[in-house]
Scaffold this motif. Structure first.
Motif, PDB file in Angstrom:
ATOM      1  N   PHE A 325      73.144 -55.831 -55.772  1.00 48.18           N
ATOM      2  CA  PHE A 325      72.935 -55.155 -54.494  1.00 48.18           C
ATOM      3  C   PHE A 325      71.488 -54.754 -54.228  1.00 48.18           C
ATOM      4  CE2 PHE A 325      77.368 -54.351 -55.640  1.00 48.18           C
ATOM      5  CZ  PHE A 325      78.023 -54.721 -54.477  1.00 48.18           C
ATOM      6  N   MET A 326      70.669 -54.825 -55.251  1.00 49.54           N
ATOM      7  CA  MET A 326      69.278 -54.414 -55.058  1.00 49.54           C
ATOM      8  C   MET A 326      68.392 -55.175 -56.038  1.00 49.54           C
ATOM      9  SD  MET A 326      69.511 -50.632 -56.875  1.00 49.54           S
ATOM     10  CE  MET A 326      67.762 -50.343 -56.769  1.00 49.54           C
ATOM     11  N   PRO A 327      67.127 -55.375 -55.668  1.00 47.08           N
ATOM     12  CA  PRO A 327      66.227 -56.088 -56.582  1.00 47.08           C
ATOM     13  C   PRO A 327      65.883 -55.223 -57.799  1.00 47.08           C
ATOM     14  CG  PRO A 327      65.038 -55.305 -54.658  1.00 47.08           C
ATOM     15  CD  PRO A 327      66.478 -55.036 -54.384  1.00 47.08           C
ATOM     16  N   LEU A 328      65.903 -55.844 -58.956  1.00 41.93           N
ATOM     17  CA  LEU A 328      65.546 -55.170 -60.202  1.00 41.93           C
ATOM     18  C   LEU A 328      64.405 -55.932 -60.857  1.00 41.93           C
ATOM     19  CD1 LEU A 328      69.038 -54.386 -61.822  1.00 41.93           C
ATOM     20  CD2 LEU A 328      67.523 -52.775 -60.669  1.00 41.93           C
ATOM     21  N   PRO A 329      63.611 -55.261 -61.660  1.00 37.25           N
ATOM     22  CA  PRO A 329      62.587 -55.966 -62.428  1.00 37.25           C
ATOM     23  C   PRO A 329      63.232 -57.042 -63.305  1.00 37.25           C
ATOM     24  CG  PRO A 329      62.276 -53.593 -62.585  1.00 37.25           C
ATOM     25  CD  PRO A 329      63.597 -53.810 -61.918  1.00 37.25           C
ATOM     26  N   PRO A 330      62.576 -58.173 -63.494  1.00 38.82           N
ATOM     27  CA  PRO A 330      63.153 -59.239 -64.328  1.00 38.82           C
ATOM     28  C   PRO A 330      63.571 -58.761 -65.706  1.00 38.82           C
ATOM     29  CG  PRO A 330      61.198 -60.021 -63.179  1.00 38.82           C
ATOM     30  CD  PRO A 330      61.261 -58.551 -62.931  1.00 38.82           C
ATOM     31  N   SER A 331      62.865 -57.759 -66.224  1.00 40.58           N
ATOM     32  CA  SER A 331      63.182 -57.266 -67.562  1.00 40.58           C
ATOM     33  C   SER A 331      64.501 -56.488 -67.606  1.00 40.58           C
ATOM     34  CB  SER A 331      62.044 -56.377 -68.066  1.00 40.58           C
ATOM     35  OG  SER A 331      61.844 -55.282 -67.183  1.00 40.58           O
ATOM     36  N   LEU A 332      65.037 -56.080 -66.437  1.00 40.32           N
ATOM     37  CA  LEU A 332      66.285 -55.327 -66.388  1.00 40.32           C
ATOM     38  C   LEU A 332      67.401 -56.094 -65.692  1.00 40.32           C
ATOM     39  CD1 LEU A 332      64.974 -51.747 -65.449  1.00 40.32           C
ATOM     40  CD2 LEU A 332      65.621 -52.592 -67.710  1.00 40.32           C
ATOM     41  N   TYR A 333      67.123 -57.329 -65.328  1.00 42.79           N
ATOM     42  CA  TYR A 333      68.095 -58.089 -64.543  1.00 42.79           C
ATOM     43  C   TYR A 333      69.081 -58.809 -65.454  1.00 42.79           C
ATOM     44  CZ  TYR A 333      70.042 -61.371 -61.176  1.00 42.79           C
ATOM     45  OH  TYR A 333      70.899 -62.087 -60.384  1.00 42.79           O
ATOM     46  N   VAL A 334      70.374 -58.541 -65.216  1.00 37.68           N
ATOM     47  CA  VAL A 334      71.450 -59.236 -65.922  1.00 37.68           C
ATOM     48  C   VAL A 334      72.053 -60.222 -64.940  1.00 37.68           C
ATOM     49  CG1 VAL A 334      73.656 -58.998 -67.107  1.00 37.68           C
ATOM     50  CG2 VAL A 334      71.895 -57.223 -67.370  1.00 37.68           C
ATOM     51  N   ASP A 335      71.876 -61.496 -65.190  1.00 36.54           N
ATOM     52  CA  ASP A 335      72.242 -62.489 -64.180  1.00 36.54           C
ATOM     53  C   ASP A 335      73.742 -62.719 -64.067  1.00 36.54           C
ATOM     54  OD1 ASP A 335      72.380 -63.607 -66.652  1.00 36.54           O
ATOM     55  OD2 ASP A 335      71.498 -65.531 -66.107  1.00 36.54           O
ATOM     56  N   THR A 336      74.501 -62.561 -65.159  1.00 39.90           N
ATOM     57  CA  THR A 336      75.943 -62.820 -65.094  1.00 39.90           C
ATOM     58  C   THR A 336      76.664 -62.119 -66.239  1.00 39.90           C
ATOM     59  OG1 THR A 336      77.652 -64.526 -65.074  1.00 39.90           O
ATOM     60  CG2 THR A 336      75.723 -64.927 -66.463  1.00 39.90           C
TER      61      THR A 336
END
Length: 416
Positions: A325-336
């Motif tokens: 629902f919102m952009p997160l830094p790549p270091s905190l992004y869980v893709d699936t």
């Protein structure tokens, strides 16, 4: 740095269940080879050198629908020297009236009536004080004890005076829904295998409240059951072992129980179990740091790790939801959250664990294999449920005021 933290969380989420499954499987196999295969199952056990008197204790709260069947199975125990004490703990249905009628049918039965709901621990205390025996076999008002269950558990009591308790092997009676079928596999491949492994490696986390035999002198040594703990069985198990008494597991001591088959009922049950474990950990942590309690360290460490795993999974799920629902830094992004190769490995290990437990438990239930293919759903249903209940239960245990009486709440008995 944040990327390193997320990577560590993901690695822990993968390796913790993997390592614990390997430990449980190896411990279960060792237990089977060392003790279990020597005993023929589901046949008459070997005679005992002595048959001391045993009190069969059944606390009841609103058990009118089940109590006659429960007392009948207690009275049919193939053990020559026993009495039965039923505690009517403030029931608002006809439990008390039925128990009074049953005393005419079963001379060994005595009934204790409590005017108000005092909780299972208080009922067990009252029965222990009224008992004429040195050993107690405690169950639940909806549990059906196998005819030789008392005999199997008393074998351990007579083998060593250091044995304070023996926990039996609960089996699920109601299997009409997916949740019921999953619990058949859970009690076999998870709970049964864990108890076998813990028996091998030193200490058992808890006896089963639905079937456990106690030495009354050991209970007296620790002050009997605490009335302010949500799960009195976990609490008394820890206190007995911290006083250096021994607890054993006897898989031949079978007991048939009813379990929740609705999500709401299952949630309430597992939340109570999780809160009880957290309460025990919080109350006795300071005492565990003593060197004399070192044999309890693996049990406590495993429970702490399970709590950390639950919170780790919650953080991973939360990051995934936020990322949707919102952009997160790549270091905190869980893709699936869908299984990748990690999920395939865990799934394979999970099914291997179920297979090992099935091969062991078919001694007690010949048709258990029909529930095996349902277990593919176990990680999805129960890992999520246990994660959620553990996360909710810890704050509840922290905020609970010490000394608050734990009273009966009628559980979901499932569909019969």
């Amino acid at each position: 740095m944040n990327g390193g933290i997320l990577h560590a969380l993901l690695e822990f989420a993968f390796y913790y269940p993997l390592v614990m499954s390997l430990i449980w499987m190896s411990g279960g196999i060792i237990y089977f080879l060392r003790w279990e295969r020597r005993e023929p199952s589901r046949v008459r056990p070997r005679p005992l050198p002595d048959y001391p008197m045993v009190t069969l204790v059944v606390p009841c709260h609103n058990e009118g629908a089940q109590v006659r069947e429960t007392i009948a199975h207690l009275a049919s125990q193939q053990y020559p020297n026993f009495e039965i004490i039923a505690i009517n703990d403030g029931s608002t249905d006809d439990t008390g009236a039925q128990l009074d009628q049953l005393m005419d049918q079963y001379p060994a039965l005595r009934v204790i009536h409590m005017s108000s709901n005092q909780g299972k621990a208080m009922g067990l205390r009252a029965a222990a004080l009224a008992s004429r025996a040195d050993f107690l076999v405690c169950g639940d008002g909806d549990a059906l004890l196998d005819d030789y269950a008392t005999h199997w558990m008393m074998m351990h009591m007579l083998e060593s005076p250091r044995v304070a308790a023996v926990t039996g092997n609960p089996r699920i009676r109601n299997r009409s829904t997916l949740l019921g079928k999953l619990q058949v596999g859970e009690f076999s491949s998870i709970i049964g295998l864990i108890k076998r492994a813990q028996r091998v490696y030193g200490r058992i986390f808890t006896v089963s409240g639905v079937i456990a035999c106690f030495r009354k002198s050991a209970l007296h040594d620790v002050g009997y059951w605490n009335t302010d703990m949500v799960t009195e069985d976990i609490d008394v198990s820890w206190r007995l072992q911290m006083r250096h008494w021994e607890i054993r597991y006897e898989p031949n001591a079978l007991c048939w129980i009813l379990m929740p088959e609705t999500v709401r009922g299952l949630w309430k049950q597992r939340l109570r179990w999780a809160q009880g474990g957290s309460e025990v950990l919080l109350r006795y942590t300071t005492r565990l740091f003593k060197w004399r309690q070192r044999r309890m360290w693996p049990v406590a460490f495993e429970y702490v790790m399970s709590l950390l795993w639950s919170y780790t999974m919650s953080v991973i799920i939360l990051l995934w939801v936020l990322g949707c629902f919102m952009p997160l830094p790549p270091s905190l992004y869980v893709d699936t959250l869908l299984p990748q190769w990690h999920g395939v490995v865990l799934g394979a290990i999970c099914l291997l664990q179920f297979l090992i437990s099935l091969l062991v438990d078919r001694r007690y239930e010949t048709r258990i294999g029909r529930n095996y293919y349902w277990m593919i759903w176990y990680p999805l249903v129960y890992w999520l449920l246990n994660t959620a209940t553990s996360v909710v239960a810890l704050p509840k245990a922290i905020m609970k005021r010490r000394g608050t009486r734990a009273i009966w709440v009628s559980p979901d008995r499932g569909l019969r």
